[in-house]
Write a protein that holds these residues in place. Structure first.
Motif, PDB file in Angstrom:
ATOM      1  N   GLU A   1      28.611  18.301  22.358  1.00  0.00           N
ATOM      2  CA  GLU A   1      28.378  18.935  23.655  1.00  0.00           C
ATOM      3  C   GLU A   1      29.715  18.990  24.379  1.00  0.00           C
ATOM      4  OE1 GLU A   1      26.535  16.781  27.145  1.00  0.00           O
ATOM      5  OE2 GLU A   1      24.915  18.156  26.636  1.00  0.00           O
TER       6      GLU A   1
ATOM      7  N   HIS B   1      34.693  17.688  29.239  1.00  0.00           N
ATOM      8  CA  HIS B   1      34.042  16.443  28.827  1.00  0.00           C
ATOM      9  C   HIS B   1      33.317  16.737  27.520  1.00  0.00           C
ATOM     10  CE1 HIS B   1      31.321  13.066  28.552  1.00  0.00           C
ATOM     11  NE2 HIS B   1      32.220  12.436  29.272  1.00  0.00           N
TER      12      HIS B   1
ATOM     13  N   THR C   1      30.950  15.195  24.277  1.00  0.00           N
ATOM     14  CA  THR C   1      30.090  14.163  23.707  1.00  0.00           C
ATOM     15  C   THR C   1      29.947  14.493  22.230  1.00  0.00           C
ATOM     16  OG1 THR C   1      28.871  13.848  25.769  1.00  0.00           O
ATOM     17  CG2 THR C   1      27.790  13.109  23.738  1.00  0.00           C
TER      18      THR C   1
ATOM     19  N   VAL D   1      28.535  12.845  18.429  1.00  0.00           N
ATOM     20  CA  VAL D   1      27.812  11.818  17.675  1.00  0.00           C
ATOM     21  C   VAL D   1      28.164  12.047  16.211  1.00  0.00           C
ATOM     22  CG1 VAL D   1      25.562  10.881  17.043  1.00  0.00           C
ATOM     23  CG2 VAL D   1      25.946  11.751  19.365  1.00  0.00           C
TER      24      VAL D   1
ATOM     25  N   HIS E   1      38.698   7.411  20.545  1.00  0.00           N
ATOM     26  CA  HIS E   1      39.406   8.354  21.410  1.00  0.00           C
ATOM     27  C   HIS E   1      40.660   8.872  20.724  1.00  0.00           C
ATOM     28  CE1 HIS E   1      37.438   7.458  25.549  1.00  0.00           C
ATOM     29  NE2 HIS E   1      36.567   7.339  24.569  1.00  0.00           N
TER      30      HIS E   1
ATOM     31  N   ASN F   1      32.915  10.975  25.129  1.00  0.00           N
ATOM     32  CA  ASN F   1      31.788  10.122  24.773  1.00  0.00           C
ATOM     33  C   ASN F   1      31.691  10.203  23.257  1.00  0.00           C
ATOM     34  OD1 ASN F   1      30.231   8.604  26.426  1.00  0.00           O
ATOM     35  ND2 ASN F   1      28.636  10.125  26.735  1.00  0.00           N
TER      36      ASN F   1
ATOM     37  N   LEU G   1      30.117   8.590  20.007  1.00  0.00           N
ATOM     38  CA  LEU G   1      29.043   7.666  19.626  1.00  0.00           C
ATOM     39  C   LEU G   1      28.717   7.769  18.151  1.00  0.00           C
ATOM     40  CD1 LEU G   1      26.647   8.677  22.542  1.00  0.00           C
ATOM     41  CD2 LEU G   1      28.126   6.658  22.485  1.00  0.00           C
TER      42      LEU G   1
ATOM     43  N   ASN H   1      23.298   6.573  19.643  1.00  0.00           N
ATOM     44  CA  ASN H   1      22.739   7.722  20.349  1.00  0.00           C
ATOM     45  C   ASN H   1      21.215   7.717  20.367  1.00  0.00           C
ATOM     46  OD1 ASN H   1      23.121  10.233  21.747  1.00  0.00           O
ATOM     47  ND2 ASN H   1      22.382  11.250  19.915  1.00  0.00           N
TER      48      ASN H   1
END
Length: 87
Positions: free
Chosen positions: A20, A41, A43, A45, A58, A79, A81, A86
């Motif tokens: 995302e 930003h 996200t 997984v 990161h 983010n 994960l 998740n």
């Protein structure tokens, strides 16, 4: 478009189950220190984050984005994960 480029690079590098990207650039246009790069930003997984610290995750994302971090991206929230984190 930069968000599309970010998505393409991250999909290629991590084969994520979820990705995302939110573009916050319009809210930050013209503020001090912004030389034109966007604010995003992400996200992600991915199983590739298993066993990695937050800092390592990161670093992997920054590595995957490479030169985009110099010019096209001014600020990046991450983010990162694992699938189990998740759920």
């Amino acid at each position: 478009m930069t968000a599309d480029n970010i998505k393409q690079k991250l999909e290629q590098a991590f084969k994520p189950e979820l990705i995302e990207i939110i573009d916050h650039s319009a809210a930050h246009a013209g503020h001090a220190g912004n030389t034109g790069g966007g604010h995003f930003h992400v996200t992600l997984v991915s199983t590739q984050f298993e066993g990695k610290s937050l800092v390592q995750r990161h670093q992997l994302v920054y590595q995957a984005l490479g030169d985009m971090m110099k010019d096209e991206i001014h600020a990046l929230g991450i983010n990162a994960l694992t699938p189990s984190e998740n759920s």
